[in-house]
Write an enzyme that holds these catalytic residues in place. Structure first.
Site, PDB file in Angstrom:
ATOM      1  N   ASP A 316       0.827  -1.138  -0.068  1.00 53.73           N
ATOM      2  CA  ASP A 316       0.172  -0.048  -0.165  1.00 53.73           C
ATOM      3  C   ASP A 316       0.914   1.091   0.030  1.00 53.73           C
ATOM      4  O   ASP A 316       2.062   0.923   0.331  1.00 53.73           O
ATOM      5  CB  ASP A 316      -1.073   0.082   1.320  1.00 53.73           C
ATOM      6  CG  ASP A 316      -2.288   0.866   1.060  1.00 53.73           C
ATOM      7  OD1 ASP A 316      -2.213   1.823   0.067  1.00 53.73           O
ATOM      8  OD2 ASP A 316      -3.070   0.853   1.725  1.00 53.73           O
ATOM      9  N   GLU A 516     -10.273   7.281   4.311  1.00 46.31           N
ATOM     10  CA  GLU A 516      -9.234   6.874   5.263  1.00 46.31           C
ATOM     11  C   GLU A 516      -9.210   7.646   6.344  1.00 46.31           C
ATOM     12  O   GLU A 516     -10.150   7.911   7.028  1.00 46.31           O
ATOM     13  CB  GLU A 516      -7.907   7.087   4.244  1.00 46.31           C
ATOM     14  CG  GLU A 516      -7.750   6.164   3.010  1.00 46.31           C
ATOM     15  CD  GLU A 516      -6.413   6.063   2.356  1.00 46.31           C
ATOM     16  OE1 GLU A 516      -5.444   5.792   3.245  1.00 46.31           O
ATOM     17  OE2 GLU A 516      -6.391   6.149   1.067  1.00 46.31           O
TER      18      GLU A 516
HETATM   19  C1  BGC Z   1      -3.140   8.189   0.714  1.00 46.74           C
HETATM   20  C2  BGC Z   1      -4.019   7.465  -0.956  1.00 46.74           C
HETATM   21  C3  BGC Z   1      -4.435   8.616  -1.817  1.00 46.74           C
HETATM   22  C4  BGC Z   1      -3.450   9.657  -1.984  1.00 46.74           C
HETATM   23  C5  BGC Z   1      -3.980  10.709  -2.607  1.00 46.74           C
HETATM   24  C6  BGC Z   1      -2.318   9.093   0.255  1.00 46.74           C
HETATM   25  O1  BGC Z   1      -1.849   9.609   1.412  1.00 46.74           O
HETATM   26  O2  BGC Z   1      -2.861   7.166   1.225  1.00 46.74           O
HETATM   27  O3  BGC Z   1      -4.714   6.526  -0.765  1.00 46.74           O
HETATM   28  O4  BGC Z   1      -5.038   7.901  -2.847  1.00 46.74           O
HETATM   29  O5  BGC Z   1      -2.987   9.842  -0.773  1.00 46.74           O
HETATM   30  O6  BGC Z   1      -3.200  11.314  -3.510  1.00 46.74           O
HETATM   31  C1  BGC Z   2      -5.203   3.047   0.238  1.00 44.25           C
HETATM   32  C2  BGC Z   2      -5.355   1.917  -0.592  1.00 44.25           C
HETATM   33  C3  BGC Z   2      -5.394   2.482  -2.187  1.00 44.25           C
HETATM   34  C4  BGC Z   2      -4.102   3.097  -2.192  1.00 44.25           C
HETATM   35  C5  BGC Z   2      -3.837   3.751  -3.753  1.00 44.25           C
HETATM   36  C6  BGC Z   2      -4.010   3.861  -0.147  1.00 44.25           C
HETATM   37  O1  BGC Z   2      -3.851   4.892   0.902  1.00 44.25           O
HETATM   38  O2  BGC Z   2      -5.195   2.425   1.633  1.00 44.25           O
HETATM   39  O3  BGC Z   2      -6.802   1.323  -0.391  1.00 44.25           O
HETATM   40  O4  BGC Z   2      -5.554   1.426  -2.811  1.00 44.25           O
HETATM   41  O5  BGC Z   2      -3.868   4.204  -1.236  1.00 44.25           O
HETATM   42  O6  BGC Z   2      -4.872   4.814  -3.651  1.00 44.25           O
END
Ligand code: BGC
Ligand code: BGC
Length: 820
Positions: A316, A516
């Site tokens: 992740d 999130e």
């Molecule tokens: C998150 C990702 C998200 C991204 C957005 C990250 O901090 O964990 O899931 O897609 O920020 O740019």
């Molecule tokens: C999230 C994932 C996601 C990834 C990419 C992460 O922060 O936990 O679920 O697939 O970002 O966006």
């Protein structure tokens, strides 16, 4: 109700080993599974040949994934990257609402870059992963399904198969071949901001959905079009225990025995693997203190050895960085534990370099690197990528009329109908007669942003406008259509005011979008004084009311349940608001039943079916149907917990956010009450009386206004996630000298900022403005985001008057300052 997968003797044994090694699994205790994918010696031979011909750089490239916001097609060519992703805030050209054709063009560009000849090296086509978690939700015009919480309520596995098929096809239209879905989290604490991404609190729903959904997305093992044609590659995530973290904290620690981990959290993974899911995403979270990205016993021992998973494990978002001893740019530990592909969105280049060095000096054993690459190549070969040609030339590529097509939307509308849960129906108010005079009120009634929730066009789902949803229907519009067709009349009145008394009022309200950790809450109480007043006012006027509640979790809403005659939990329904009208007006009966127990109090945050002393307000599985008695005795309205402060608030409602102070004075000598010589602060009005502060710089010397925290805060994740400091302010008297907007961190000279004087001079005096400064701009200006002491300060040596209404750390909605 909780699937018992572990024989009792094993459970005991597992319990007995707890504490022996924190977070160390015993694979022999885990259930076995079927292996339905026939071995393919010819394919393995082809992989042998590829591996023999590949350079070390190429192998390392296959196991490193960059984000499209930080990776160009030329990077893919030069570093031989095996895949890219688009994070929730990453889009072609950096436009959250980029048209579908831009996605396809970028997919072609990445593909072509991966196929540019390079000496004698074999060409390895790239894959592109995207969070299509409720339909192809990153792309304008796609069909948007209810989030998983609503699908969980439907208890309809075959519906999930159709949803998977539609999602896969719409991804194919834009040239993408891999989704980071389904989420198979079993969510045990509804404070978690990702509760809505889970199908429910008991493993049975996710366990019954995993296979049909994955088959909808990927097709069936053994079929010619498995992973090809209309299908794509799916990801089971987040392995393991993501929904069980202590306190419902995102990326937290799941403290549970091995038997508990097996019984509750692993249950949906067996059917997912049996159905042939080709990738599994490793969870950010820990198990008994051990970060999953470093947990060899689970990644290798259970997933690969015990379960024989032969696809690949993707990490992740910089999740490897959290393993002890690792950074985002250097983490051989994760690969050694079993990770096959690092999700290294912005860190990929330096990670590629360090991983290459580890491969060269043997600290990353060649056998492990080859195994990781083999797994990735196997999935690419199974998906036919080597022969597929560029994305726009593949089946469905560029068939843009399939995005949000009538046929696809019908599936989503069915899903909405099936997802609604009726909690109260006093005097059998529902179903409503369409031939009546219906008032539709509430801030969610005509609000596609709210109705679609997080992971919609933007990561947090915020900042969208109606024009971004060309194929969607709001809840209001669905009601109006139904009522008008029957000869009744419908009126939209967000604040609930009316001239002619309606026969009935439908009030739509609920949570604003989040994703999130931004959605983590200190309790499950829902507060919304405006909607409550509205419901009470209508009731007081003798109008029967139907509450339609939009939320990403089960919440304590007693005052609202009391104030409404009928109450519908509608979750986050997505693009098809018409599905709500279908049920409210009786074209279909309610079918949904609660996938999460409904809390009796705002502090009942982790009430789950099967608990000892289980005492929710409405149990798991509850849901009324038409004709059933639906009266509800008045419920106590006292909130058990005090609504806690939002940590993103720096300044609002006329005062600094919790744990913060407004400090004034000469830079270096700030205090709460410095005397008016340099700078002066007075209450001022914006939306309400004294909800703002008027700051006057006299010009007698350099002076600063700063919002300071009691303790340094770590804003790294907020910065990585694209959040910004958003100010709502008014310039009352333009500055006479330059002005700096600053952020400070703990440590000598720790801080940075920008000149904003010309901008302050340019805005019209007396007019309210909004300005968002992305946190990463401050990072670029030298701020250490891990220890921010002053999240925002304004400083000038000249005279100026500025009124500040609010300052917040948010996913920005208004204009955003650009920095390079
Ligand atoms: C998150 C990702 C998200 C991204 C957005 C990250 O901090 O964990 O899931 O897609 O920020 O740019
Ligand atoms: C999230 C994932 C996601 C990834 C990419 C992460 O922060 O936990 O679920 O697939 O970002 O966006």
């Amino acid at each position: 109700m909780v699937a018992a997968l572990v024989p009792a003797a094993h459970a005991q044994q597992a319990a007995a080993t707890d504490g022996a090694g924190a977070g160390v699994a015993h694979p022999e205790l885990w259930p076995k599974r079927e292996q339905r994918i026939a071995p393919d010696p010819a394919m393995e031979k082809r992989i042998d040949q590829l591996l023999a011909a590949m350079s070390l750089e190429q192998k390392v490239g296959q196991i490193v994934q960059g984000d499209i916001a930080s990776t160009t097609p030329d990077d893919v060519r030069r570093y031989h990257l095996g895949s890219v992703l688009n994070g929730g805030n990453s889009d072609p050209g950096g436009r959250y609402n980029a048209p579908a054709k831009d996605w396809l063009a970028l997919a072609d560009a990445f593909y072509e870059a991966s196929m540019v000849p390079s000496g004698n090296l074999p060409r390895i086509p790239i894959m592109w992963g995207s969070d299509a978690v409720h339909g192809h939700n990153n792309v304008v015009g796609a069909t948007l399904f209810p989030h998983n919480i609503g699908l969980g309520a439907a208890r309809d596995p075959e519906l999930l198969r159709s949803i998977g098929a539609v999602t896969a096809k719409e991804m194919r239209v834009t040239g993408l071949d891999w989704t980071f879905a389904p989420t198979l989290a079993i969510v045990r604490d509804d404070r978690w901001g990702r509760t809505y991404e889970g199908f429910g609190e008991a493993p049975e729903i996710a366990a019954s959905y995993a296979a049909p959904l994955i088959e909808g997305l990927q097709g069936k093992i053994g079929d010619k079009d498995w992973l090809r044609g209309p299908h794509i590659i799916a990801t089971a995530k987040h392995f393991l225990g993501d929904g069980g973290t202590y306190g419902g904290k995102d990326q937290g620690d799941t403290r549970i025995s091995e038997a508990g981990l097996i019984n509750t959290f692993s249950a949906p993974y067996i059917p997912a693997l049996n159905a042939g899911v080709q990738s599994v995403m490793v969870s950010f979270s820990s198990w008994n203190g051990t970060k999953m990205h470093g947990n060899q016993s689970l990644l290798t021992g259970v997933m690969k050895q015990r379960w024989g998973f032969d696809g690949f494990l993707v990490g992740d978002w910089n999740g490897h960085a959290q393993v002890s001893g690792c950074t985002a740019t250097d983490c051989v530990q994760a690969a050694k534990a079993g990770l096959d592909m690092y999700m290294a969105p912005d860190s990929w280049k330096a990670l590629w370099q360090s991983t290459l060095a580890h491969a060269r000096d043997g600290s990353l054993p060649m056998a492990r690197l080859d195994d990781a690459v083999r797994r990735i190549l196997r999935v690419k070969l199974r998906a036919g990528l080597f022969e597929a040609g560029k994305p726009s030339s593949r089946p469905f590529g560029g068939q843009f009329d399939l995005l949000g097509s009538a046929e696809h939307r019908a599936v989503a509308r069915q899903a909405v109908r099936e997802s609604l849960v009726l909690l109260k129906n006093a005097g059998q108010l529902l179903p409503l007669k369409p031939m009546s005079n219906v008032l539709v009120a509430g801030d969610g009634a005509d609000n596609l942003t709210k109705q679609t929730g997080g992971w919609t066009l933007s990561w947090q789902g915020t900042g969208t406008k109606p024009a971004d949803f060309p194929h969607a229907q709001s809840i209001w519009s669905g009601i109006a259509e139904e009522v008008k067709a029957a000869g009744g009349s419908a009126t939209l009145s967000a604040d609930g005011s009316f001239t002619k008394r309606p026969d009935v009022a439908i009030v739509v309200f609920g949570e604003d979008p989040y994703a999130e950790f931004q959605g983590d809450r200190p309790d499950v109480g829902f507060d919304d004084a405006r909607s409550l007043t509205l419901l009470r006012r209508l009731k007081g006027a003798g109008v029967p009311t139907v509450a339609v509640f939009l939320s990403g979790r089960a919440m304590w809403v007693n005052p609202f349940l009391n104030a409404a005659d009928a109450f519908v939990a509608a979750w986050l329904p997505g693009s098809e608001g018409g599905g709500i009208a279908d049920v409210l007006f009786g074209k279909a009966d309610f079918r949904g039943t609660l996938p999460y127990s409904w809390p009796r109090s705002s502090d009942q945050t982790a009430v789950n079916v099967g608990d000892k002393d289980y005492n929710p307000l409405f149990p798991y599985g509850f849901g009324l149907k038409y004709g059933q008695p639906g009266d509800l005795a008045p419920l106590p309205e006292a909130r058990a917990t005090v609504a806690a402060a939002d940590p993103g608030v720096l300044y609002a409602a006329g005062r600094p956010g919790a744990g913060r102070q407004l400090l004034l004075g000469a830079p270096g000598a700030l205090s709460t009450n410095p005397g008016p010589e340099l700078i002066d602060a007075r209450p001022a009005d914006h939306h309400a009386q004294e909800d703002s502060v008027r700051l006057h710089w006299t010009g007698a010397g350099p002076a600063m206004a700063a919002i300071a925290g009691d303790t340094p805060v770590n804003l790294t994740r907020e910065s990585n996630g694209g959040l910004a400091v958003e100010l709502e302010f008014r310039v009352d008297a333009a500055p006479t000298a330059d002005v700096s907007l600053l952020m400070q961190c703990s440590g000598e000279k720790c801080g940075g900022g920008f000149p904003v004087g010309s901008m302050f001079k340019a805005v019209q005096a007396g007019q309210w403005s909004r300005l968002a400064i992305p946190l990463h701009c401050f990072e670029k200006a030298g701020v250490d985001m891990s220890k921010v002491t002053v999240p925002i300060a304004l400083s000038t040596s000249g005279a100026m008057t500025v009124t500040l209404s609010s300052a917040r750390i948010v996913s920005p909605v208004g204009p955003v300052l650009t920095c390079n």
